[in-house]
Design an enzyme around this catalytic site. Structure first.
Site, PDB file in Angstrom:
ATOM      1  CE1 TYR A 118      -4.389  -1.312   0.787  1.00 41.87           C
ATOM      2  CE2 TYR A 118      -3.020  -3.053   1.705  1.00 41.87           C
ATOM      3  CZ  TYR A 118      -4.243  -2.606   1.248  1.00 41.87           C
ATOM      4  OH  TYR A 118      -5.316  -3.452   1.250  1.00 41.87           O
ATOM      5  CE1 TYR A 157      -2.219  -6.680   3.764  1.00 41.67           C
ATOM      6  CE2 TYR A 157      -3.019  -6.354   1.532  1.00 41.67           C
ATOM      7  CZ  TYR A 157      -3.204  -6.252   2.892  1.00 41.67           C
ATOM      8  OH  TYR A 157      -4.362  -5.735   3.381  1.00 41.67           O
ATOM      9  NE  ARG A 167      -6.971 -10.206   4.748  1.00 43.21           N
ATOM     10  CZ  ARG A 167      -7.910  -9.363   4.334  1.00 43.21           C
ATOM     11  NH1 ARG A 167      -7.737  -8.070   4.445  1.00 43.21           N
ATOM     12  NH2 ARG A 167      -9.048  -9.794   3.806  1.00 43.21           N
ATOM     13  CG  HIS A 170      -8.207  -7.206   0.076  1.00 43.05           C
ATOM     14  ND1 HIS A 170      -7.128  -7.871   0.618  1.00 43.05           N
ATOM     15  CD2 HIS A 170      -8.232  -5.994   0.672  1.00 43.05           C
ATOM     16  CE1 HIS A 170      -6.522  -7.091   1.499  1.00 43.05           C
ATOM     17  NE2 HIS A 170      -7.173  -5.938   1.553  1.00 43.05           N
ATOM     18  CG  HIS A 172      -9.846  -2.001   1.499  1.00 44.55           C
ATOM     19  ND1 HIS A 172     -10.187  -2.531   2.723  1.00 44.55           N
ATOM     20  CD2 HIS A 172      -8.541  -2.322   1.315  1.00 44.55           C
ATOM     21  CE1 HIS A 172      -9.130  -3.137   3.258  1.00 44.55           C
ATOM     22  NE2 HIS A 172      -8.117  -3.021   2.422  1.00 44.55           N
TER      23      HIS A 172
END
Lengths: 247, 187
Positions: A118, A157, A167, A170, A172
């Site tokens: 991120y 990640y 995870r 995905h 959000h």
């Protein structure tokens, strides 16, 4: 009845409101899901108190006049160069529990880059940042409830929830819908991800069919030849009660 | 198509990227909006009393006449939008500038006491938590049709307290779990 009450009723002829339907058991995550460690200290121990819907719950902020620039919906054109990774189109329709379109409604998304990182100061996963990718988008649904984004397929990640925890990839999603009670924040996953079974955030939803509703499906119709794969992700917000809730 | 509502998921630790870095709203009511100006500070604490530095608070409130804005947020840049959204800082707090809301009609013929509707989102919160901020000392609180649904010994958790050090400032502590746990609603 006092005069102030009469005045208020004149102003608001809807002292009784049409409320929104409640969720079926198992279709939403458990609040306390101990396998997801962060829920343990952040979940109320008392049961929630059932709140009959009033004007406060059936109204909500409307963002239909939000200015959406083309680069808000295309996360691959926000910088000087193109981001690395697999370009994808995510498209879907937002409807309510009766299948009616939710038009002109704000959707906000954010995600990791193709390497699973991120663009956030607190993400210290040792994967490369991409100077051409921020991972933030916003759009409004059209008059029929449809939306679409162009982006990069996010990478999986690691996180520190448990040993060797990863995870699944995905995106959000944040939606408002028409009312305070239709607010929805969720995550969209990708069909066939082998990490689903190990992910306590997805597994916090008891019902397998409900979990599947968060999994986008490859969609040939959305796919653009010679350019990008398409994924379909439809979203259902709560629907209204059929009769006024009150009185 | 299956019309069961889509499940909620946590907003996660990087919510700022999508929701507050460029799209936060700390001013719910701008200068010149009719009503009593207030500053409302939230402080979010977890089950061990530790400040929560990565939560997000959203507000939804009526204007000083008790009306909710139901249209597009009015003319561009309308001074009153009724909506606010801020991330919590390292000390678990965030502060909004707004006005005291008016009384909104409630069930039947009851009027609701002035209140602000609140969503709390964050890592570890799989489903948005909803609560309401009422204001300590307001005469209409005891008759509020929602407050009376709350066990008497927990009602105080829904009352913002005046900040004695700053006139017009109110503090609302959100205790997510454990001693003094805030009342949350199933909305």
């Amino acid at each position: 009845m006092s005069s102030s009450l009469i005045a208020a009723k004149d102003k608001h002829p809807r002292g009784s409101v049409v409320g929104f339907r409640r969720h079926e058991p198992g279709t939403q995550p458990d609040s306390l899901f101990p396998a997801y460690l962060s829920t343990r200290l952040r979940t109320p121990s008392h049961p929630l108190i059932l709140l009959p819907h009033t004007l406060s719950e059936v109204t909500g902020p409307v963002f239909g006049d939000s200015e959406i620039r083309p680069s808000d919906q295309d996360l691959t054109v926000q910088h000087a160069g193109e981001p690395l990774g697999e370009r994808i189109i995510v498209r879907g329709r937002v409807v309510d529990g009766d299948g009616h379109a939710v038009p002109n409604s704000l959707i906000e998304i954010w995600q990791a880059n193709a390497a699973g990182r991120y663009a956030h100061a607190k993400d210290n996963h040792p994967a490369p940042l991409d100077p051409n990718f921020t991972g933030t988008g916003r759009t409004l649904t059209d008059k029929d409830g449809f939306y679409s984004f162009v982006t990069i397929k996010p990478g999986a990640y690691p996180w520190r929830n448990h040993d060797n925890a990863w995870r699944p990839a995905h995106i959000h999603f944040s939606l408002f819908g028409p009312a305070f009670v239709t607010r929805l924040i969720t995550q969209m996953y990708f069909q066939g991800d082998p990490l689903f079974a190990y992910d306590p955030i997805l597994q916090s939803i008891p019902d397998e069919k409900a979990r599947q509703r968060l999994v986008s499906k490859f969609d040939l119709e959305t796919t653009k030849p010679e350019w990008a794969l398409g994924y379909r992700f439809d979203i259902v917000l709560r629907g209204r009660e059929s009769t006024p809730f009150e009185r | 198509m299956d019309l069961t509502p889509t499940p909620s998921q946590t907003v996660g630790p990087y919510l700022h990227l999508g929701l507050t870095d460029t799209q936060s709203i700390s001013c719910v009511a701008g200068d010149g909006v009719k009503g009593e100006r207030i500053r409302l500070t939230f402080r979010v604490l977890d089950g061990e009393g530790v400040p929560v530095p990565d939560a997000m608070i959203e507000l939804w409130q009526a204007d000083s006449d008790g009306n909710y804005i139901e249209q597009d947020r009015g003319e561009k840049g309308a001074a009153f939008c009724g909506f606010g959204r801020l991330p919590t800082a390292e000390d678990g707090s965030c502060t909004f500038e707004t006005i005291m809301p008016g009384c909104v009609p409630g069930p039947g013929e009851a009027l609701q006491a002035p209140h602000i509707n609140v969503s709390i989102l964050g890592r570890g919160i799989l489903k948005r938590l909803s609560t309401r901020v009422y204001f300590a000392g307001v005469a209409s609180n005891p008759a509020d049709p929602v407050l009376v649904l709350v066990p008497e010994n927990r009602r105080a958790t829904l009352l913002a307290q005046p900040d004695t050090a700053r006139s017009g400032s109110w503090i609302f502590e959100v205790r997510l779990r454990g001693e003094g746990e805030t009342v949350f609603f199933d909305v």
